[in-house]
Design a protein around this motif. Structure first.
Motif, PDB file in Angstrom:
ATOM      1  N   UNK A 255       0.963  -1.288  -0.064  1.00 35.32           N
ATOM      2  CA  UNK A 255       0.260  -0.534  -0.394  1.00 35.32           C
ATOM      3  C   UNK A 255       0.936   1.119  -0.499  1.00 35.32           C
ATOM      4  N   UNK A 256       2.195   1.351   0.958  1.00 36.63           N
ATOM      5  CA  UNK A 256       2.092   2.733   0.772  1.00 36.63           C
ATOM      6  C   UNK A 256       3.852   2.477  -0.446  1.00 36.63           C
ATOM      7  N   UNK A 257       3.897   1.378  -1.306  1.00 41.05           N
ATOM      8  CA  UNK A 257       4.845   1.576  -2.737  1.00 41.05           C
ATOM      9  C   UNK A 257       3.516   2.208  -3.650  1.00 41.05           C
ATOM     10  N   UNK A 258       2.246   1.381  -3.219  1.00 39.43           N
ATOM     11  CA  UNK A 258       1.487   2.240  -4.262  1.00 39.43           C
ATOM     12  C   UNK A 258       1.172   4.344  -4.157  1.00 39.43           C
ATOM     13  N   UNK A 259       0.822   3.835  -2.487  1.00 44.08           N
ATOM     14  CA  UNK A 259       1.422   5.662  -2.518  1.00 44.08           C
ATOM     15  C   UNK A 259       2.630   6.350  -2.629  1.00 44.08           C
ATOM     16  N   UNK A 260       3.230   5.709  -2.397  1.00 45.32           N
ATOM     17  CA  UNK A 260       4.708   6.583  -3.308  1.00 45.32           C
ATOM     18  C   UNK A 260       4.649   6.841  -4.484  1.00 45.32           C
ATOM     19  N   UNK A 261       4.529   5.659  -6.334  1.00 47.81           N
ATOM     20  CA  UNK A 261       4.245   5.408  -7.144  1.00 47.81           C
ATOM     21  C   UNK A 261       3.999   6.831  -7.530  1.00 47.81           C
ATOM     22  N   UNK A 262       2.314   6.830  -6.318  1.00 43.40           N
ATOM     23  CA  UNK A 262       1.612   8.146  -6.943  1.00 43.40           C
ATOM     24  C   UNK A 262       2.297   9.287  -6.720  1.00 43.40           C
ATOM     25  N   UNK A 263       2.696   9.761  -4.937  1.00 40.46           N
ATOM     26  CA  UNK A 263       3.406  10.509  -4.871  1.00 40.46           C
ATOM     27  C   UNK A 263       4.040  11.527  -4.703  1.00 40.46           C
ATOM     28  N   UNK A 264       4.840  10.753  -3.712  1.00 38.34           N
ATOM     29  CA  UNK A 264       6.425  10.661  -3.713  1.00 38.34           C
ATOM     30  C   UNK A 264       7.513  10.982  -4.787  1.00 38.34           C
ATOM     31  N   UNK A 265       8.733  11.690  -5.118  1.00 44.13           N
ATOM     32  CA  UNK A 265       9.682  11.851  -5.716  1.00 44.13           C
ATOM     33  C   UNK A 265      10.382  10.819  -6.078  1.00 44.13           C
ATOM     34  N   UNK A 266       9.514   9.829  -5.440  1.00 46.01           N
ATOM     35  CA  UNK A 266      10.260   8.152  -5.607  1.00 46.01           C
ATOM     36  C   UNK A 266      10.220   7.540  -7.134  1.00 46.01           C
ATOM     37  N   UNK A 267       8.482   8.499  -6.738  1.00 44.61           N
ATOM     38  CA  UNK A 267       7.552   7.209  -7.957  1.00 44.61           C
ATOM     39  C   UNK A 267       7.726   7.513  -9.287  1.00 44.61           C
ATOM     40  N   UNK A 268       9.004   7.234 -10.076  1.00 49.79           N
ATOM     41  CA  UNK A 268       8.988   7.753 -10.663  1.00 49.79           C
ATOM     42  C   UNK A 268       9.496   6.157 -12.166  1.00 49.79           C
ATOM     43  N   UNK A 269       9.020   5.389 -11.627  1.00 49.94           N
ATOM     44  CA  UNK A 269       8.865   4.140 -12.600  1.00 49.94           C
ATOM     45  C   UNK A 269      10.281   3.230 -12.238  1.00 49.94           C
ATOM     46  N   UNK A 270      11.612   3.514 -11.049  1.00 50.16           N
ATOM     47  CA  UNK A 270      12.800   3.144 -11.426  1.00 50.16           C
ATOM     48  C   UNK A 270      12.501   1.425 -10.534  1.00 50.16           C
ATOM     49  N   UNK A 271      11.132   1.390  -9.783  1.00 52.78           N
ATOM     50  CA  UNK A 271      11.055  -0.002  -9.429  1.00 52.78           C
ATOM     51  C   UNK A 271       9.081  -0.090  -9.744  1.00 52.78           C
ATOM     52  N   UNK A 272       8.932  -2.115  -9.898  1.00 57.70           N
ATOM     53  CA  UNK A 272       7.801  -1.846 -10.166  1.00 57.70           C
ATOM     54  C   UNK A 272       6.851  -3.281  -9.664  1.00 57.70           C
ATOM     55  N   UNK A 273       6.239  -3.514  -9.231  1.00 61.39           N
ATOM     56  CA  UNK A 273       5.350  -4.329  -8.511  1.00 61.39           C
ATOM     57  C   UNK A 273       4.553  -5.400  -9.211  1.00 61.39           C
ATOM     58  N   UNK A 274       5.322  -6.912  -9.553  1.00 67.83           N
ATOM     59  CA  UNK A 274       4.783  -7.759 -10.820  1.00 67.83           C
ATOM     60  C   UNK A 274       4.687  -8.830  -9.720  1.00 67.83           C
ATOM     61  N   UNK A 275       3.623  -9.747 -10.767  1.00 70.55           N
ATOM     62  CA  UNK A 275       2.502 -11.032 -10.397  1.00 70.55           C
ATOM     63  C   UNK A 275       4.380 -12.065 -10.844  1.00 70.55           C
ATOM     64  N   UNK A 276       4.923 -12.627 -10.053  1.00 69.24           N
ATOM     65  CA  UNK A 276       5.779 -13.584 -10.763  1.00 69.24           C
ATOM     66  C   UNK A 276       4.920 -14.817 -11.449  1.00 69.24           C
TER      67      UNK A 276
END
Length: 219
Positions: A131-152
């Motif tokens: 949930x923090x990852x999703x919020x950070x992707x949308x709102x934080x400066x670090x949410x620039x697409x360098x990390x992505x969550x995948x279905x393995x």
């Protein structure tokens, strides 16, 4: 959700994290070096949100747990990933053991070495971190697409949402509210009283009217 998470880097010119961790370590040193950090306990508040923060609300807990859940369970791995001072990491890991989020297990006798395995309580933090990852992707400066969550299993990117387990409806589609539970004390019942909440919301929608109705403060 499986209890272990995998975070996949996206390609790009800013992928290296050394600059981030260098700045992060300087900031951590500025805030904690030479200081005795104390705070008021949240436990007496009687709220699950406050109770959760009592256990995981310090500066490092969730990023350490993020890595532990991703399989980085040894001290040297965590220290290298996070750029955290060894003394600070030792204290944080000891705290995680004491709160039951990880267990300390010996994996080498000579020299004596330990790893920190997530407990069931620690594994339950996976959804919080996502949930923090999703919020950070949308709102934080670090949410620039360098990390992505995948279905393995499928390799497809996951877009996390909260949903009601009973109905499957997204929380964003439900008019949710907190109410006092059966064990709530009088202060909590007053705080979560639906009528008082409605008054606050009306005041927020019409601040000028609320100000006009407010009593005049004494001079």
């Amino acid at each position: 959700m499986k209890h272990l998470m995998s975070w996949f880097p996206r390609s790009g010119p800013n992928l290296t994290s050394s600059n981030y961790y260098h700045a992060r370590n300087k900031l951590d040193g500025f805030k904690t070096e030479g200081l005795s950090m104390r705070r008021t306990s949240f436990e007496p508040m009687g709220c699950p949100v406050a109770g959760a923060l009592e256990l995981v609300g310090d500066w490092w807990t969730l990023v350490i747990m993020r890595d532990v859940l991703d399989g980085f369970t040894r001290f040297d791995e965590l220290q290298r990933n996070l750029g955290i001072a060894p003394t600070m990491l030792t204290r944080r890991l000891q705290s995680l053991v004491e709160t039951g989020l990880v267990s300390r297990e010996q994996y080498s006798t000579t020299p004596k070495r330990f790893e920190y395995m997530p407990t069931d309580r620690g594994k339950d933090l996976a959804v919080v971190i996502v949930a923090l990852y999703a919020w950070g992707v949308k709102h934080s400066a670090a949410g620039s697409g360098q990390v992505v969550l995948l279905d393995q299993d499928t390799g497809e990117e996951i877009v996390p949402v909260f949903a009601d387990e009973r109905t499957g409806r997204r929380l964003s589609e439900i008019n949710t509210t907190f109410l006092a539970g059966s064990r709530a004390d009088p202060a909590m019942r007053e705080r979560l009283d639906p009528q008082l909440r409605q008054t606050r919301r009306e005041r927020a929608r019409n601040p000028s009217g609320a100000a006009a109705d407010a009593p005049t403060p004494p001079e």
